[in-house]
Design a protein around this motif. Structure first.
Motif, PDB file in Angstrom:
ATOM      1  N   SER A  38      27.767 -12.706  22.277  1.00 61.10           N
ATOM      2  CA  SER A  38      27.379 -12.869  20.873  1.00 61.10           C
ATOM      3  C   SER A  38      27.013 -11.512  20.284  1.00 61.10           C
ATOM      4  N   ASP A  72      25.312  -9.872  16.234  1.00 67.17           N
ATOM      5  CA  ASP A  72      24.916 -10.115  14.850  1.00 67.17           C
ATOM      6  C   ASP A  72      25.667  -9.149  13.944  1.00 67.17           C
ATOM      7  N   ARG A 104      24.393 -15.066  14.382  1.00 61.80           N
ATOM      8  CA  ARG A 104      25.042 -14.471  15.551  1.00 61.80           C
ATOM      9  C   ARG A 104      26.284 -15.292  15.849  1.00 61.80           C
ATOM     10  N   GLN A 130      15.046 -11.736  20.871  1.00 64.84           N
ATOM     11  CA  GLN A 130      16.106 -10.799  20.505  1.00 64.84           C
ATOM     12  C   GLN A 130      15.858  -9.436  21.144  1.00 64.84           C
TER      13      GLN A 130
END
Length: 358
Positions: free
Chosen positions: A114, A116, A105, A205
């Motif tokens: 952030s 991914d 990330r 997450q």
């Protein structure tokens, strides 16, 4: 689960370039790009710059800020050259997406600072779809991207947007480029990459509607699970997330999270909120672990981290949790996380963790 990556970015760009190549004989500098203040040429330059920015963030593992560089067209670049730059920068992004590990990330300014590789892929596709629409509108071209691409990005980085029967029209509305019956016009918008809450041995997450759909259907939600798959409670929580999403009331920061071990990237459980904080500032939390991961303190660690995140929010005064009287292991987790028992009946025990404002 169908992942979002380089293949989708390439599909979006191939469709866009094929359309725009039919109008390279027109004046892209003079034509305004739809509702934007930019010309069609400036919008194309912005799109190429987005691709390079996303690739640079991922390749450079930039975790604290944006990598300080940008791309511009050389003087004299014609419209065919503009399209070549878009294709080339797309290739840079897709190559980076394919070589970036799932757990990486890096910094993106909003909303949770952030994203991914899947988030960057979804942002890249959204930029292509939205700005090709803008350029096509400015040049008088008809543009209709694949519905599956639109649905994919909506379910990944627009979790706050109620899905509609027409994903393309919904995406245009969500980005301030169109109207939908029964919905107020959008004048300011942001996509929402999933929130990730760090813990010592875990990352929590956030589950997107796309991942929730797969979990409800019996899939893995895009995670590699320890012990073969999630506990049923995680699938049930994903179902509640989907109900909120389909009703247009889902707030992802108060949704479901998957507990992922840092050491090997394997998912070991689910944890999340039962909804947004109530009028008194209380929010309820629940959790489960796969059997193969129990007895290692993961649930306690995750509960501490997510409770601390919640209590740091201005609208939260306390975190609430319940468990059955016979579930001694769950009671031990809650107590170790700092909760105090506040109620008891024959069916459940209630615990609370209050913040400094509570």
């Amino acid at each position: 689960m169908r992942s979002m990556g380089g293949e989708q970015v390439e599909e979006a760009v191939a469709s866009a370039v094929a359309l725009l190549r039919t109008a390279t004989d027109r004046d892209w500098e003079a034509a305004r790009a739809g509702r934007l203040k930019w010309s069609c040429r400036e919008t194309a330059e912005h799109l190429a710059g987005d691709f390079v920015f996303y690739a640079g963030q991922l390749a450079g593992r930039a975790t604290e800020a944006c990598v300080p560089f940008e791309i511009t067209f050389d003087d004299g670049t014609d419209n065919e050259g503009v399209l070549h730059v878009i294709e080339t920068t797309c290739a840079l992004l897709t190559a980076t997406l394919r070589t970036t590990p799932r757990e990486v990330r890096v910094f993106h300014p909003y909303p949770f600072r952030s994203a991914d590789r899947e988030g960057f892929a979804a942002m890249g596709v959204t930029e292509v779809l939205a700005h090709t629409h803008d350029i096509a509108e400015g040049l008088g071209l008809a543009y209709e991207p694949p519905a599956a691409l639109c649905a994919d990005v909506l379910a990944r980085i627009f979790p706050h947007v109620r899905p509609g029967d027409d994903p393309w029209r919904t995406l245009l509305w969500a980005t301030g480029r169109g109207e939908l019956p029964g919905r107020a016009p959008v004048t300011g918008w942001r996509w929402l990459n999933n929130l990730v809450v760090p813990a010592e041995r875990l990352t929590l997450q956030g589950v997107t509607p796309a991942a929730a759909t797969d979990l409800v259907a019996g899939g893995d939600g895009g995670f590699e699970w320890a012990g073969g798959g999630p506990f049923q409670g995680t699938r049930d929580a994903a179902g509640m997330l989907l109900q909120a999403y389909e009703a247009g009331v889902h707030r992802p920061e108060w949704g479901v999270f998957v507990l992922v071990r840092r050491e090997d990237g394997r998912a070991v459980g689910g944890m999340g909120f039962h909804g947004v904080p109530d009028e008194e500032g209380r929010v309820e939390i629940g959790y489960d672990l796969v059997e193969a991961a129990r007895g290692h303190g993961y649930a306690t660690e995750g509960l501490r981290a997510l409770s601390a995140w919640a209590l740091a929010r201005e609208e939260v005064t306390s975190v609430f949790a319940t468990t059955e009287p016979v579930n001694l292991a769950s009671q031990a987790v809650i107590v170790r996380a700092g909760f105090t028992r506040v109620a008891k009946d024959e069916r459940q025990l209630a615990y609370e963790l209050r913040g400094t404002r509570g």
